[in-house]
Design an enzyme around this catalytic site. Structure first.
Site, PDB file in Angstrom:
ATOM      1  N   THR A  59       0.828  -1.204   0.000  1.00  0.00           N
ATOM      2  CA  THR A  59       0.000   0.000   0.000  1.00  0.00           C
ATOM      3  C   THR A  59       0.863   1.255   0.000  1.00  0.00           C
ATOM      4  OG1 THR A  59      -1.727  -1.201   1.189  1.00  0.00           O
ATOM      5  CG2 THR A  59      -1.894   1.190   1.175  1.00  0.00           C
ATOM      6  N   CYS A  60       1.927   1.245   0.763  1.00  0.00           N
ATOM      7  CA  CYS A  60       2.828   2.400   0.810  1.00  0.00           C
ATOM      8  C   CYS A  60       3.479   2.613  -0.552  1.00  0.00           C
ATOM      9  CB  CYS A  60       3.896   2.212   1.881  1.00  0.00           C
ATOM     10  SG  CYS A  60       3.249   2.037   3.556  1.00  0.00           S
TER      11      CYS A  60
END
Length: 168
Positions: A59-60
């Site tokens: 996600t990052c």
């Protein structure tokens, strides 16, 4: 303190994000070439602070990719990707991905950015890392928009952050 979740489990942060309309706290962060940058280095530009726990998570990494894509079309705007990752990891990731429209900055030395912005995790498996947040600043360093993503595994609201750049 704010509470967010990691896969449904509550995790607390060290404070709350700066309020919309307030002056953004200054910072001193480390670049991928190990030099330092402060908020003043970006004076006169709109700034998007894309803040996350670690670029080595899906996600990052996606948030950095997405903001890199969006930043290529923004005038007078700097997108700063901030985490506690080592500068070497940030450089490796952006180099391997060909991401050159964002500026990677690390808070690894003392976590003072996370403390000033109230977003360090104070418990849970990601303790001391940053929660996933977006903070948008105008050319004068005034906070225009904030989002602390309620579930750490979710992506931020890119559209809302970018729309805040357009508001005058």
């Amino acid at each position: 303190m704010a509470t967010v979740t990691l896969h449904g489990d509550n995790v607390q942060t060290s404070g709350t994000l700066p309020k919309v309309g307030s002056k953004a706290p200054d910072f001193k962060l480390t670049t991928t070439d190990l030099s330092s940058k402060t908020l003043n280095d970006f004076a006169g530009n709109k700034v998007v602070l894309n803040i996350f726990p670690s670029v080595d998570t899906g996600t990052c990494a996606q948030s950095v990719r997405q903001f890199n894509q969006e930043a290529s079309e923004l005038d007078n705007t700097k997108v700063l990707c901030v985490s506690r990752d080592l500068p070497f990891a940030l450089k490796r990731f952006c180099g391997a991905e060909g991401l050159d429209h964002v500026i990677s900055l690390s808070d690894y030395k003392d976590g003072s950015f996370g403390k000033a912005y109230g977003l360090n995790f104070v418990n849970g498996p990601l303790e001391t890392l940053h929660s996933r947040c977006v903070v948008v600043l105008d050319e004068n360093g005034t906070v225009k928009y904030t989002e602390q993503v309620p579930e750490i595994a979710d992506e931020p609201n890119y559209k809302a952050a970018l729309e805040a750049l357009m508001d005058d």
